[in-house]
Design a protein around this motif. Structure first.
Motif, PDB file in Angstrom:
ATOM      1  N   ILE A 149       1.137  -0.904  -0.008  1.00 19.36           N
ATOM      2  CA  ILE A 149      -0.076   0.287   0.455  1.00 19.36           C
ATOM      3  C   ILE A 149       0.958   1.098   0.408  1.00 19.36           C
ATOM      4  CG2 ILE A 149      -1.860   1.627   1.174  1.00 19.36           C
ATOM      5  CD1 ILE A 149      -2.857  -1.045   1.925  1.00 19.36           C
ATOM      6  N   SER A 150       1.651   1.233   0.744  1.00 22.19           N
ATOM      7  CA  SER A 150       3.063   2.440   0.881  1.00 22.19           C
ATOM      8  C   SER A 150       3.227   2.398  -0.259  1.00 22.19           C
ATOM      9  CB  SER A 150       4.150   2.313   2.241  1.00 22.19           C
ATOM     10  OG  SER A 150       4.410   1.333   1.695  1.00 22.19           O
ATOM     11  N   ALA A 151       3.810   1.643  -0.727  1.00 20.50           N
ATOM     12  CA  ALA A 151       4.321   1.398  -2.798  1.00 20.50           C
ATOM     13  C   ALA A 151       3.787   2.390  -3.430  1.00 20.50           C
ATOM     14  CB  ALA A 151       5.297   0.349  -3.009  1.00 20.50           C
ATOM     15  N   ILE A 152       2.332   2.218  -3.596  1.00 19.63           N
ATOM     16  CA  ILE A 152       1.290   2.218  -4.865  1.00 19.63           C
ATOM     17  C   ILE A 152       1.138   3.883  -4.311  1.00 19.63           C
ATOM     18  CG2 ILE A 152      -1.598   2.626  -4.998  1.00 19.63           C
ATOM     19  CD1 ILE A 152      -0.851  -0.674  -4.065  1.00 19.63           C
ATOM     20  N   VAL A 153       1.291   4.962  -2.874  1.00 15.36           N
ATOM     21  CA  VAL A 153       1.033   5.843  -2.481  1.00 15.36           C
ATOM     22  C   VAL A 153       2.270   6.645  -3.239  1.00 15.36           C
ATOM     23  CG1 VAL A 153       1.415   7.283  -0.522  1.00 15.36           C
ATOM     24  CG2 VAL A 153      -0.282   5.361  -0.927  1.00 15.36           C
ATOM     25  N   ALA A 154       3.235   6.136  -3.095  1.00 17.28           N
ATOM     26  CA  ALA A 154       4.881   6.806  -2.989  1.00 17.28           C
ATOM     27  C   ALA A 154       4.326   7.037  -4.323  1.00 17.28           C
ATOM     28  CB  ALA A 154       5.639   5.664  -2.813  1.00 17.28           C
ATOM     29  N   ILE A 155       4.168   6.007  -5.589  1.00 15.36           N
ATOM     30  CA  ILE A 155       4.315   6.142  -6.378  1.00 15.36           C
ATOM     31  C   ILE A 155       3.759   6.780  -7.801  1.00 15.36           C
ATOM     32  CG2 ILE A 155       3.739   5.064  -9.695  1.00 15.36           C
ATOM     33  CD1 ILE A 155       5.079   2.550  -7.602  1.00 15.36           C
ATOM     34  N   TYR A 156       2.207   7.245  -7.220  1.00 19.65           N
ATOM     35  CA  TYR A 156       0.785   7.976  -6.783  1.00 19.65           C
ATOM     36  C   TYR A 156       1.578   9.527  -7.126  1.00 19.65           C
ATOM     37  CZ  TYR A 156      -3.132  10.855  -7.105  1.00 19.65           C
ATOM     38  OH  TYR A 156      -3.757  11.671  -6.877  1.00 19.65           O
ATOM     39  N   LEU A 157       2.242  10.047  -5.788  1.00 16.22           N
ATOM     40  CA  LEU A 157       2.612  10.965  -5.424  1.00 16.22           C
ATOM     41  C   LEU A 157       3.455  11.331  -6.057  1.00 16.22           C
ATOM     42  CD1 LEU A 157       2.690  10.761  -1.797  1.00 16.22           C
ATOM     43  CD2 LEU A 157       1.059  12.173  -2.914  1.00 16.22           C
ATOM     44  N   VAL A 158       5.052  10.790  -6.974  1.00 16.82           N
ATOM     45  CA  VAL A 158       5.985  11.074  -7.832  1.00 16.82           C
ATOM     46  C   VAL A 158       5.263  11.385  -8.932  1.00 16.82           C
ATOM     47  CG1 VAL A 158       6.675   8.648  -8.566  1.00 16.82           C
ATOM     48  CG2 VAL A 158       8.466  10.698  -7.735  1.00 16.82           C
TER      49      VAL A 158
END
Length: 472
Positions: A149-158
């Protein structure tokens, strides 16, 4: 029981590291070295305040044979209150960090990133209970879901131009999801009870562990604190990225064994023959895995960094190679520290850590005048001295001689060195995926064959355990 927990913990770490590695490729190709330099500084600050917030109480709970419900509730509330108090201090002192390091928006970044300790405190006891009960299956599932879940959030934000904030919210999201799942899964909830008498033994152990952890974090991360002041953010970024890349090897090769090893030691404190057997087998297996994987990383460093992260990270190649060499001794050193703590020698470990940290000031002095490369070279020599100190104490506790431990290291290092030179002379510089694959295959074949001749028993033991793990 040990093998089953190793299966779950190693599998989870393999998945977590794979997700983290894939996400880091995306983030690193988009973000600039300056972003990783500032984020590296933030991670050091968070690590320091986490040490104060936990105050060694987690290790104290694991080490003690039993803890009452009142004791668990007391530790929970102490951790929550400490976390809140420390966060307020960090929040108010953020201006000082901004003025000292002169990084843009550092004040706001620190205040947001430090929320991590508040989120972590909510699932603190539940996480410790799972470790103490050797319930790594549940803990592994929680960590994998949190990482994903944290990986998905990071990719979306970057991808939406949040830059360094994508790294910060990746960390916060992981901790939030992990603590939430720990709370939802747990059958234990804190009561409004507080009794310092019920945790006197835990606090006594915890204070010593706090001092040890504080020394460890300060001296092992003092390099970043010094570099962030002495060098540019981009230079610190190259160094931080090299450390992060090399750290994934250490996590995969030994962290699973160490995470299971500490609580198991506590159960076998009165069975010295079993402890010696457990220690030597773990020590030799960690050496084989660490040296084999790190050898491949060293000879293919340039190809991997340029191809995965682009040429803008080329300055981190030489730093990465030196860090890989320095990391050879870290996993086994951590194993020795776990042995001392599991046997209840927190005070002795504290004294040793003070000695080792004082010795570490020499490489730091070299860094101020000689830069990052000279610092890493000096750290290699420091690692050899620190390892010898650890070996001496292992000999004092369970009577495994220093020469016997160094002999195990040397007979494992020789195959790695010879295999590396063989790849270098037959293939040379790696410029393509095919050459990387051929070099890797050649390296592992040579490593296994030479290890069979020089370290047969350890190799057979490691393969037999790996076979058992895969059958599970």
């Amino acid at each position: 029981m040990i093998l089953k927990n190793l299966v779950w913990d190693f599998s989870a770490k393999l998945i977590n590291q794979s997700i983290f590695f894939l996400v880091s490729i995306v983030l690193t190709r988009i973000l600039e070295p300056e972003d990783y330099g500032v984020f590296g500084l933030l991670l050091v600050i968070i690590s320091l305040i986490k040490v104060f917030a936990e105050s060694g109480m987690g290790a104290g709970l694991i080490q003690t044979k039993s803890a009452s419900t009142v004791a668990l509730s007391t530790v929970f509330w102490l951790n929550v209150f400490l976390s809140l108090f420390i966060y307020l201090i960090v929040y108010m002192s953020a201006d000082l960090f901004q003025a000292f390091y002169n990084y843009e928006d550092l004040k706001l970044l620190i205040r947001v990133a430090s929320l991590d300790i508040l989120l972590s405190s909510l699932g603190f006891i539940q996480r410790i209970k799972l470790v103490k009960e050797l319930n790594f299956r549940v803990l592994s599932v929680i960590n994998v879901v949190s990482t994903l879940i944290s990986a998905i959030v990071a990719i979306y934000l970057v991808l939406n131009d949040f830059n360094i904030w994508s790294l910060i919210f990746q960390q916060l999201t992981f901790t939030f999801v992990q603590s939430s799942m720990l709370l939802l899964n747990s059958k234990w909830y804190p009561r409004f009870e507080l009794s310092l008498n019920s945790v006197s033994g835990i606090l006594n152990f915890g204070i010593k562990k706090l001092a040890t952890d504080l020394l460890s974090v300060v001296f092992t991360r003092l390099d970043i604190l010094i570099f962030a002041k002495s060098f540019s953010a981009s230079a610190v970024g190259f160094y931080s990225k090299a450390q992060s890349f090399a750290g994934q090897l250490e996590s995969l090769s030994s962290t699973s064994i160490l995470s299971v090893f500490f609580p198991v030691i506590s159960k076998y404190q009165g069975n010295k023959p079993r402890l010696i057997d457990l220690y030597l087998n773990s020590y030799r297996s960690i050496l084989l895995i660490t040296l084999s994987l790190s050898g491949v990383l060293y000879i293919s460093a340039e190809f991997l960094i340029v191809q995965l992260f682009t040429a803008k990270w080329s300055a981190s190649i030489i730093l990465f190679k030196l860090i890989v060499i320095n990391s050879y001794l870290k996993p086994t050193g951590a194993l020795m520290v776990n042995l001392m703590l599991g046997m209840g020698y927190a005070g002795l470990n504290l004294k040793l850590e003070i000695i080792k940290k004082i010795l570490r000031t020499l490489p730091l002095a070299v860094a101020v005048f000689g830069g990052m490369k000279m610092f890493l070279l000096a750290m290699i020599f420091h690692g050899i001295i620190a390892q010898t100190i650890n070996m001496y104490m292992v000999n004092k506790i369970i009577q495994v001689k220093i020469l016997q431990q160094w002999h195990s290291f040397i007979v494992t290092a020789i195959p790695a060195i010879v295999s590396g030179f063989a790849c270098y002379f037959t293939i040379g510089r790696i410029d393509s995926i095919m050459e990387f694959v051929l070099c890797t295959i050649q390296y592992f074949i040579a490593f296994i064959l030479i290890s069979y001749m020089t370290n047969k028993n350890a190799l057979i033991f490691t393969f037999s355990k790996m076979k058992s793990i895969f059958k599970k």
